[in-house]
Structures are given as structure tokens and as C-alpha cells.
Design a protein around this motif. Structure first.
Motif, PDB file in Angstrom:
ATOM      1  N   GLU A 131      47.043 -49.608 105.667  1.00  0.00           N
ATOM      2  CA  GLU A 131      47.373 -49.792 104.456  1.00  0.00           C
ATOM      3  C   GLU A 131      47.514 -51.492 104.166  1.00  0.00           C
ATOM      4  OE1 GLU A 131      51.016 -48.054 103.408  1.00  0.00           O
ATOM      5  OE2 GLU A 131      50.209 -45.877 104.066  1.00  0.00           O
ATOM      6  N   PRO A 132      47.893 -52.027 102.930  1.00  0.00           N
ATOM      7  CA  PRO A 132      47.859 -53.411 102.685  1.00  0.00           C
ATOM      8  C   PRO A 132      49.041 -54.123 103.559  1.00  0.00           C
ATOM      9  CG  PRO A 132      47.244 -52.260 100.448  1.00  0.00           C
ATOM     10  CD  PRO A 132      47.544 -51.215 101.690  1.00  0.00           C
ATOM     11  N   GLY A 133      50.035 -53.363 103.513  1.00  0.00           N
ATOM     12  CA  GLY A 133      51.266 -53.588 104.385  1.00  0.00           C
ATOM     13  C   GLY A 133      51.443 -53.189 105.749  1.00  0.00           C
ATOM     14  N   ALA A 134      50.575 -52.384 106.001  1.00  0.00           N
ATOM     15  CA  ALA A 134      50.591 -51.853 107.335  1.00  0.00           C
ATOM     16  C   ALA A 134      49.203 -51.467 108.242  1.00  0.00           C
ATOM     17  CB  ALA A 134      51.362 -50.331 107.309  1.00  0.00           C
ATOM     18  N   GLY A 135      48.644 -52.568 108.613  1.00  0.00           N
ATOM     19  CA  GLY A 135      47.296 -52.658 109.385  1.00  0.00           C
ATOM     20  C   GLY A 135      47.440 -52.044 110.557  1.00  0.00           C
ATOM     21  N   SER A 136      47.496 -53.096 111.434  1.00  0.00           N
ATOM     22  CA  SER A 136      47.544 -52.498 112.800  1.00  0.00           C
ATOM     23  C   SER A 136      49.002 -51.881 112.930  1.00  0.00           C
ATOM     24  CB  SER A 136      47.468 -53.394 113.896  1.00  0.00           C
ATOM     25  OG  SER A 136      45.907 -54.127 113.612  1.00  0.00           O
ATOM     26  N   ASP A 137      50.004 -52.274 112.274  1.00  0.00           N
ATOM     27  CA  ASP A 137      51.209 -51.749 112.356  1.00  0.00           C
ATOM     28  C   ASP A 137      51.470 -50.255 111.574  1.00  0.00           C
ATOM     29  OD1 ASP A 137      53.937 -51.157 112.737  1.00  0.00           O
ATOM     30  OD2 ASP A 137      54.659 -52.816 111.471  1.00  0.00           O
ATOM     31  N   LEU A 138      51.052 -49.366 112.441  1.00  0.00           N
ATOM     32  CA  LEU A 138      50.883 -47.905 111.542  1.00  0.00           C
ATOM     33  C   LEU A 138      52.099 -47.547 111.253  1.00  0.00           C
ATOM     34  CD1 LEU A 138      47.769 -46.272 113.343  1.00  0.00           C
ATOM     35  CD2 LEU A 138      47.837 -47.503 111.082  1.00  0.00           C
ATOM     36  N   ALA A 139      53.292 -47.654 112.157  1.00  0.00           N
ATOM     37  CA  ALA A 139      54.365 -47.140 111.881  1.00  0.00           C
ATOM     38  C   ALA A 139      55.129 -47.471 110.538  1.00  0.00           C
ATOM     39  CB  ALA A 139      55.533 -47.562 113.097  1.00  0.00           C
ATOM     40  N   ILE A 146      39.921 -57.966 114.577  1.00  0.00           N
ATOM     41  CA  ILE A 146      41.134 -57.559 113.523  1.00  0.00           C
ATOM     42  C   ILE A 146      41.016 -56.133 113.243  1.00  0.00           C
ATOM     43  CG2 ILE A 146      41.897 -57.804 111.143  1.00  0.00           C
ATOM     44  CD1 ILE A 146      40.867 -60.658 111.070  1.00  0.00           C
ATOM     45  N   TYR A 147      39.898 -55.788 113.051  1.00  0.00           N
ATOM     46  CA  TYR A 147      39.663 -54.289 112.805  1.00  0.00           C
ATOM     47  C   TYR A 147      39.690 -53.405 114.103  1.00  0.00           C
ATOM     48  CZ  TYR A 147      34.889 -53.684 114.166  1.00  0.00           C
ATOM     49  OH  TYR A 147      33.584 -53.801 114.696  1.00  0.00           O
ATOM     50  N   GLY A 148      40.320 -52.142 113.758  1.00  0.00           N
ATOM     51  CA  GLY A 148      40.496 -51.208 115.096  1.00  0.00           C
ATOM     52  C   GLY A 148      41.556 -51.597 115.944  1.00  0.00           C
ATOM     53  N   GLY A 149      42.653 -52.584 115.326  1.00  0.00           N
ATOM     54  CA  GLY A 149      43.589 -53.010 115.962  1.00  0.00           C
ATOM     55  C   GLY A 149      43.394 -54.581 116.477  1.00  0.00           C
ATOM     56  N   SER A 150      44.313 -55.236 115.720  1.00  0.00           N
ATOM     57  CA  SER A 150      44.030 -56.727 115.975  1.00  0.00           C
ATOM     58  C   SER A 150      44.216 -57.286 117.340  1.00  0.00           C
ATOM     59  CB  SER A 150      44.949 -57.662 115.035  1.00  0.00           C
ATOM     60  OG  SER A 150      46.212 -57.443 115.397  1.00  0.00           O
ATOM     61  N   ASP A 151      43.877 -58.470 117.817  1.00  0.00           N
ATOM     62  CA  ASP A 151      44.075 -58.713 119.199  1.00  0.00           C
ATOM     63  C   ASP A 151      45.660 -58.924 119.512  1.00  0.00           C
ATOM     64  OD1 ASP A 151      41.416 -58.836 119.704  1.00  0.00           O
ATOM     65  OD2 ASP A 151      41.295 -60.824 119.959  1.00  0.00           O
ATOM     66  N   GLU A 152      46.488 -59.439 118.266  1.00  0.00           N
ATOM     67  CA  GLU A 152      47.903 -59.669 118.574  1.00  0.00           C
ATOM     68  C   GLU A 152      48.317 -58.197 118.774  1.00  0.00           C
ATOM     69  OE1 GLU A 152      46.037 -62.784 116.139  1.00  0.00           O
ATOM     70  OE2 GLU A 152      46.099 -60.732 115.963  1.00  0.00           O
ATOM     71  N   ILE A 153      48.140 -57.259 117.903  1.00  0.00           N
ATOM     72  CA  ILE A 153      48.893 -55.851 118.436  1.00  0.00           C
ATOM     73  C   ILE A 153      48.311 -55.430 119.606  1.00  0.00           C
ATOM     74  CG2 ILE A 153      48.578 -53.508 117.770  1.00  0.00           C
ATOM     75  CD1 ILE A 153      50.359 -55.225 115.782  1.00  0.00           C
ATOM     76  N   GLN A 154      47.173 -55.588 120.254  1.00  0.00           N
ATOM     77  CA  GLN A 154      46.590 -55.358 121.579  1.00  0.00           C
ATOM     78  C   GLN A 154      47.283 -55.927 122.516  1.00  0.00           C
ATOM     79  OE1 GLN A 154      44.894 -52.535 121.534  1.00  0.00           O
ATOM     80  NE2 GLN A 154      44.440 -52.899 119.408  1.00  0.00           N
ATOM     81  N   ARG A 155      47.642 -57.105 122.488  1.00  0.00           N
ATOM     82  CA  ARG A 155      48.320 -57.875 123.514  1.00  0.00           C
ATOM     83  C   ARG A 155      49.751 -57.364 123.541  1.00  0.00           C
ATOM     84  NH1 ARG A 155      45.176 -62.325 121.522  1.00  0.00           N
ATOM     85  NH2 ARG A 155      43.606 -62.949 122.871  1.00  0.00           N
ATOM     86  N   ASN A 156      50.402 -57.266 122.391  1.00  0.00           N
ATOM     87  CA  ASN A 156      51.767 -56.474 122.205  1.00  0.00           C
ATOM     88  C   ASN A 156      51.840 -55.252 123.133  1.00  0.00           C
ATOM     89  OD1 ASN A 156      52.874 -58.827 120.837  1.00  0.00           O
ATOM     90  ND2 ASN A 156      53.021 -57.733 119.151  1.00  0.00           N
ATOM     91  N   ILE A 157      50.795 -54.371 122.929  1.00  0.00           N
ATOM     92  CA  ILE A 157      50.793 -53.127 123.459  1.00  0.00           C
ATOM     93  C   ILE A 157      50.722 -53.308 125.179  1.00  0.00           C
ATOM     94  CG2 ILE A 157      49.507 -50.985 123.962  1.00  0.00           C
ATOM     95  CD1 ILE A 157      48.481 -51.251 121.129  1.00  0.00           C
ATOM     96  N   ILE A 158      49.727 -54.153 125.468  1.00  0.00           N
ATOM     97  CA  ILE A 158      49.893 -54.615 126.960  1.00  0.00           C
ATOM     98  C   ILE A 158      51.152 -55.244 127.715  1.00  0.00           C
ATOM     99  CG2 ILE A 158      48.734 -55.806 128.564  1.00  0.00           C
ATOM    100  CD1 ILE A 158      46.070 -55.797 126.904  1.00  0.00           C
ATOM    101  N   ALA A 159      51.800 -55.879 126.743  1.00  0.00           N
ATOM    102  CA  ALA A 159      53.007 -56.574 127.350  1.00  0.00           C
ATOM    103  C   ALA A 159      54.156 -55.642 127.359  1.00  0.00           C
ATOM    104  CB  ALA A 159      53.425 -57.614 126.181  1.00  0.00           C
ATOM    105  N   GLU A 160      54.243 -54.797 126.192  1.00  0.00           N
ATOM    106  CA  GLU A 160      55.441 -53.802 126.148  1.00  0.00           C
ATOM    107  C   GLU A 160      55.194 -52.478 127.138  1.00  0.00           C
ATOM    108  OE1 GLU A 160      55.929 -53.324 122.133  1.00  0.00           O
ATOM    109  OE2 GLU A 160      56.380 -55.347 121.772  1.00  0.00           O
ATOM    110  N   ARG A 161      54.114 -51.794 127.081  1.00  0.00           N
ATOM    111  CA  ARG A 161      53.759 -50.591 127.516  1.00  0.00           C
ATOM    112  C   ARG A 161      53.414 -50.684 128.927  1.00  0.00           C
ATOM    113  NH1 ARG A 161      51.052 -47.385 122.553  1.00  0.00           N
ATOM    114  NH2 ARG A 161      52.395 -48.008 120.933  1.00  0.00           N
TER     115      ARG A 161
END
Length: 404
Positions: free
Chosen positions: A138-146, A377-392
């Protein structure tokens, strides 16, 4: 890990090659190499007919975890799925129109859907008749699906869906859309992903659904904005039950980066070969810096293949899909940059006839460069992917998020 092709796999490879050689003729042969990311606007009618041809041959859904022929598809082992993906890419068969339904929705229904949902939706996907799109960002929820705000309100045996989705590939051609929507307001202090549901929604609802194409740098419009104004989805079409949308949506993203990544890499290899040929033709390969960049691209592509095989052959950890996305997104973007570097100043000139008042045109290298800007960017931005790796995976503290 033992990931090798045996005698049965090679026999399967021959059957796949023979079928493709027999059926990739006429208008289908003319559509070879067309379609796919950056080219979804190309030869749409022919590619839709090709989907039905694949369905008649039983080649749609060979990776589904279900008995042979259960929904009109043929069963195949993991290595045979890889064989088919490789042979399809090597034949430069038309870019698939139905990959979202086949590779994303179908495995999700097999894992989380009801038997009634599987019986209703899987056979037409296997026949190549029904096309799907994905209503996540969505416009305010791209990779941040929650943070999705599209709402779905229960109304008898249906839900009324209202909101906006964006970056929706193939929305103009799709018959159905799977939508992540909020069916329950988030309780104070609860995680934002609570109260989400995964709904299956028909796109043919005039006055309730509007699709607006998004013009891209390449001049094409395969992405779209989709507006829902009280669009109807049946309550029986909520996958996994109301409020369980986050679990279903995350499960779907795990299917997004499976066997198809190997076929994607064969396409990447063909693009790299084109760049190498251009470097040799122009003499750019004589430059030691460009030659080193070309060599690095080749080596990194081999590493991506081995990583994909290792992931498929073992038990991938929670960060494996994110690692794969980071690898290919950056690699493909660098390839686009390299494609123009080997051309030098001529890379800025289009192939059109500038003596005439004609629309600006792009050649293959220019389209590759421009479209690949979105790969990270699409399919989950690099920033989001790095956050997933860092946190999970690494167990680092969660990133601080401000109020929305």
C-alpha cells in the motif's frame, strides 16, 4: 548436501525439451523471449494462449505438493522441477502470465486453504485459464506489511473491502486478487499484524474496483494502483480463517523464492552473455576495470546458483529467502549498470529514428538498466531484508519504530 541429477531427471529433461520443441512454434515461437519483469506488456494475448497450452500439457503446477494429477497437474520431484525451470528458460519460452497463481497462491492454498478452496481455485490455475494478482503493498505500507490499512468488514456471508493497493503486477489482466486486509482493528498494545486476513477477491466488479496503471521509467505500465470501494469477497474465500492473514501472508512469501529462482538465474546468465558479447564487439573488454567487473558478475552468478541449490536441497533457515533476495537484487542492478558501461556514451542514445517525430524508444540494455533500478525495492526492499536477517537470524535488537 547431495543435489545431483539422476537418470530419471535426465529422462524428464528429454521429455521437457521434446515438448517445448514441439509446441514452441508459430505465434508461440514469435513470442519467445517476450514477457517477464520489465516486459509484461509484451505479446499479452499470445502469452495467455501459451498458458492454456502449458495447461493442456500438464506443465502448470508440477511443483505443487499434491498427488499426481490431483488438480490437472503432473507431479515432479524437486530436481525435476529444477530441470523444467532450466529447460523452460533455456528455450526462451514466453514469459509466464500465470506465475502468481501457480507459484504463490496455489502452494499457499495447499498449505493453509480449505479443501473446498483448493477444489475451486487450483484446477483453473492448472489449466492456464485463471490469472491472479497480489494485493499486498500500500502507499504507506510497502515492505512493512504489518501496517496495511485496507479494511474488510463482514457483511453477511461476504466482506466489503475498502482501501488502496499499489505496485500490483498484472492487475489489469488478472481475474482474481489475493488481498491482505484488516478485518479486526488492532487492540491497544497488540502487535500491528494482529487482525489481518487473507481474502480471495474477484477483480470483475465494475464500480467497486478501479485499476490505474503506474507509468515506469521504461515507459511501460506493468505495475498498477488498485482502489477497492466496497468490493465483495465471500467469507468462504478467507484463507486460513479470519485474523490469521499474517501467518498465511508470510507463508506465501516463503514460496516466492523457491525453484523459480534457478530459472531466473538462467535468464540472468543470458543477459550477462549479451553484455559480454557487446563488450567484445565494442572493445570495452580490453579495459581491465570493465573486464574485472564482467568476471565478478559471472562469479557472483555462480555463487547465487550454488546458494539456491543448497537452500533447496536442505532445510533453509528463516533468513534464507532474505539472503537470496539481497543477492539477486543487487547483482541484477549492477548488471544493468554494466550493460550501459560497455556501451560508453552511445548508451544515452535510443534506437529510434531521430529525424522523425517518433516516441522515445529504448533498446534491451537501456530497459535492463532502468527496470533493474527497482530490483532492490520490489519483492521486499534491501533495508527490510537486512532487518529480517538482523532480527530473526542474528538475534539483534529490533529496529526502533516511531508512531504511525
Amino acid at each position: 548436501m547431495d543435489f545431483a541429477f539422476g537418470a530419471d531427471d535426465e529422462a524428464f529433461r528429454e521429455r521437457a525439451r521434446d515438448w517445448l520443441a514441439e509446441h514452441l512454434t508459430g505465434e508461440f515461437a514469435a513470442a519467445a523471449g517476450h514477457g517477464g519483469p520489465g516486459g509484461e506488456h509484451e505479446r499479452v494475448a499470445v502469452r495467455r494462449a501459451w498458458e492454456r497450452e502449458l495447461g493442456r500439457g500438464g506443465w502448470i503446477g508440477i511443483g505443487w505438493d499434491c498427488p499426481d494429477g490431483a488438480y490437472g497437474n503432473r507431479a515432479a520431484t524437486l530436481t525435476q522441477q529444477v530441470v523444467w525451470a532450466e529447460e523452460y528458460a533455456r528455450a526462451r519460452a514466453p514469459g509466464r502470465c500465470g506465475h502468481i497463481g501457480e507459484n504463490l497462491l496455489a502452494p499457499t492454498l495447499l498449505a493453509h486453504g480449505s479443501q473446498a478452496q483448493r477444489d475451486e481455485f487450483l484446477p483453473p490455475i492448472a489449466r492456464g485459464e485463471t490469472l491472479w494478482c497480489q494485493g499486498y503493498s500500500e502507499p504507506g505500507a510497502g515492505s512493512d506489511l504489518a501496517g496495511v490499512r485496507t479494511s474488510a468488514v463482514r457483511d453477511g456471508d461476504t466482506y466489503r473491502v475498502t482501501g488502496q493497493k499499489t505496485w500490483t503486477s498484472l492487475a489489469r489482466d488478472a481475474h482474481w486478487c489475493f488481498v491482505l486486509a484488516r478485518t479486526e482493528p488492532a487492540a491497544p498494545g497488540a502487535a500491528r499484524h494482529h487482525g489481518l486476513s487473507f481474502l480471495l477477491l474477484p477483480m470483475d466488479q465494475p464500480g467497486r474496483i478501479e485499476v490505474r496503471p503506474i507509468r515506469q521509467l521504461t515507459g511501460t505500465s506493468e505495475f498498477n494502483e488498485v482502489f477497492f470501494d466496497g468490493a465483495r469477497a465471500r467469507a468462504a474465500h478467507v484463507v486460513g480463517g479470519p485474523g490469521n492473514g499474517w501467518r498465511v501472508a508470510m507463508g506465501l512469501l516463503g514460496f516466492e523464492r523457491g525453484v523459480s529462482t534457478l530459472a531466473q538465474q538462467i535468464g540472468f546468465a543470458a543477459e550477462l552473455a549479451d553484455v559480454v558479447r557487446e563488450a567484445l564487439r565494442t572493445g570495452a573488454a580490453d579495459d581491465p576495470v570493465l573486464r574485472e567487473r564482467l568476471t565478478r558478475q559471472w562469479a557472483e552468478l555462480r555463487v547465487m546458483r550454488w546458494n539456491a541449490l543448497r537452500t533447496l536441497g536442505g532445510r533453509p533457515g528463516p533468513g534464507a529467502p532474505s539472503v537470496a533476495k539481497l543477492l539477486w537484487g543487487g547483482w541484477h542492478q549492477r548488471l544493468g549498470e554494466l550493460a550501459l558501461s560497455v556501451r560508453g556514451a552511445l548508451a544515452a542514445v535510443g534506437p529510434g529514428d531521430w529525424s522523425k517525430d517518433a516516441p522515445y524508444e529504448l533498446d534491451a540494455a537501456q530497459r535492463l538498466f532502468l527496470f533493474s533500478r527497482a530490483d532492490t525495492i520490489y519483492g521486499g526492499s534491501d533495508e527490510i531484508q537486512r532487518n529480517i536477517i538482523a532480527e530473526r537470524v542474528l538475534g539483534l535488537p529490533r529496529e526502533a519504530r516511531g508512531p504511525r
